[in-house]
Design a protein around this motif. Sequence first.
Motif, PDB file in Angstrom:
ATOM      1  N   ALA A 102      11.356 -11.764  21.806  1.00  0.00           N
ATOM      2  CA  ALA A 102      10.218 -11.045  21.229  1.00  0.00           C
ATOM      3  C   ALA A 102       8.972 -11.218  22.095  1.00  0.00           C
ATOM      4  N   LYS A 103       8.108 -10.220  22.050  1.00  0.00           N
ATOM      5  CA  LYS A 103       6.871 -10.213  22.849  1.00  0.00           C
ATOM      6  C   LYS A 103       5.754 -10.829  22.011  1.00  0.00           C
ATOM      7  N   LEU A 104       5.708 -12.150  21.973  1.00  0.00           N
ATOM      8  CA  LEU A 104       4.809 -12.852  21.061  1.00  0.00           C
ATOM      9  C   LEU A 104       3.470 -13.216  21.695  1.00  0.00           C
ATOM     10  N   PRO A 123       0.153 -12.561  23.375  1.00  0.00           N
ATOM     11  CA  PRO A 123      -0.717 -11.422  23.693  1.00  0.00           C
ATOM     12  C   PRO A 123      -1.226 -11.445  25.129  1.00  0.00           C
ATOM     13  N   THR A 130       7.131  -7.264  18.455  1.00  0.00           N
ATOM     14  CA  THR A 130       5.990  -8.181  18.405  1.00  0.00           C
ATOM     15  C   THR A 130       6.092  -9.154  17.233  1.00  0.00           C
ATOM     16  N   ASN A 163       2.720 -11.498  17.207  1.00  0.00           N
ATOM     17  CA  ASN A 163       1.708 -11.286  18.237  1.00  0.00           C
ATOM     18  C   ASN A 163       0.430 -10.810  17.559  1.00  0.00           C
ATOM     19  N   ASP A 167      -2.207  -9.555  18.581  1.00  0.00           N
ATOM     20  CA  ASP A 167      -2.814  -8.319  19.071  1.00  0.00           C
ATOM     21  C   ASP A 167      -2.239  -7.083  18.391  1.00  0.00           C
ATOM     22  N   ASP A 168      -1.122  -7.229  17.693  1.00  0.00           N
ATOM     23  CA  ASP A 168      -0.519  -6.109  16.961  1.00  0.00           C
ATOM     24  C   ASP A 168      -0.976  -6.189  15.511  1.00  0.00           C
TER      25      ASP A 168
END
Length: 607
Positions: free
Chosen positions: A133-135, A137, A199, A460, A462-463
Amino acid sequence: MTWFRAGSRVAKLAIRRTPSTSGSYEARRLLPSQNRHFHTTLCKSKAPVPCPVPLSRITDSFLDGTSSVYLEGLQRAWEADPNSVDESWDNFFRNFLGHQASTSPGVSGQTIQESMRLLLLVRAYQVNGHMKAKLDPLGLEERAIPDDLDPGLYGFSEADLDREFFLGVWRMAGFLSENRPVQTLRSILTRLEQAYCGTIGYEYMHIADRNRCNWLRDKIETPTPMQYNNKRRKVILDRLIWSTQFENFLATKWTATKRFGLEGGETLIPGMKEMFDRAADLGVESIVIGMSHRGRLNVLGNVVRKPMRQIFSEFSGGTKPVEEVGGLYTGTGDVKYHLGTSYDRPTRGGKRIHLSLLANPSHLEAVDPVVVGKTEQYCSSDADRTKNMAVLIHGDGSFAGQGVVFETLHLSALPNYTTGGTNIVVNNQVAFTTDPMSGRSSQYCTDVAKALSAPIFHVNADDMEAVVHVCELAAEWRQTFHSDVVVDLVCYRRFGHNELDEPSFTQPKMYKVIRNHPSALTIYQNKLLESGQVTKEDIERIQNKVNSILNEEFLASKDYVPQKRDWLSSHWSGFKSPEQISRILNTGVKPEILKSVGKAHIPPRNF
């Protein structure tokens, strides 16, 4: 591995191995008239004893060996004519491969081995999808993607992407539920990536309770990704603008004052508001909050609704409170980012919920057991723990490093202590000045919560909509199971530990990235503008409204004089201050009584 054991049991019930004269094993179907008892204690006739085989020579397994070959032969026979196999096998293949298997050319080529391997692939995403996962930021974290998320490991190639597969398993939910339609491998992988590798990173497979895991699978593995409508997005945007401009306003007016701002983690405020709104919709009437100093002023002003003019007055030194009729208990005189308050807050759903933010000293997590104790006191008349809720907001370093956190967590399931807590970690990835790899041994700062079988939602920060989603999901979990849940808000700290520190001395690479990184508000505004759901005029109108209110409150703060006790509101009406009590009660004692007491204490002469 429940589905694997289930498949093994089905195979064992339908296959019986008997030793042949050559010493190898022969698989054959059991006829209805044959004895189906496999335990020797239940068999009337003495079962033949197989010849011992060294373990090193055993290569047969359920997935790869004579059993698999036999099952695939049965499957091919069933595909050609379902009546050619025993009724039990007909039911098995219908449930395992789906009702469309005999007519769909894509599914007709699905073998037992492929089905098992596909189930293993889905389980790999459920267990380790969060590792992909894109955690972060800032994009600085380097993590190795587990090999078991590679379809090639399970024998799938590009040629299989457009083949159709059925995944249904008895008593499972999400991707593995029996009512899911047949899908291509490409669509299955795409949805797995969206659900587990976006995210949000979910950790829940350490929970031993099947029903709880299935509940989460139904929430996570939805057929399509979560979407909010236009009206809801404007509410979220409004709350994010309030959070961001509040910090900007303080930074502009008091540039050389410590405030322990929330810059880099501003999405906490809309997330908390959405969590509380959802909790109120599900029956919560009172929430007790505990947190350290990071972001406390923003929570006080925007969530618990402490008057902005009062906060601004404290920044300017404030004024000495005047006495109300009957006296005034003025409080501790502590710094502004340690204070608390309480308020009856209206929710988005039209209800009212009582919020109480407890005061906390500089010892970051000292307030945790106090919050649990106060919530438990409320729960004395709320046996099901549905009306009262505790929310603890932690830092990443303190959550992993301070013993009081683990001690408090382990009270969570004890009789007379359990409150069904909710934990939010404001994870700025640096704690005070330490890289995570140098501050703890575990992958995540939240790993201590796995001891409680609590689900952990990494997100994340930023999401914005992902933050809202996991905060609402946390409220739903808490109200459904009345047990702990953890939201790990992975963000960053735009400035130093306090605004007077220079963070690039200890984190030069990180702060080089942060200086050029857009705020969460900028990212969300651009997203809504690109989608056409809001216009620049809409955004400017909200920003002007917020700035106007902040300036009005700032002007009013210059003449602000507190007229009542800061953190005592409606629930405390009628309670008297110490000054009032001391004036009402007569603490005097008659002289005769004092003389008699004095004489009684005089020892005899010869004592």
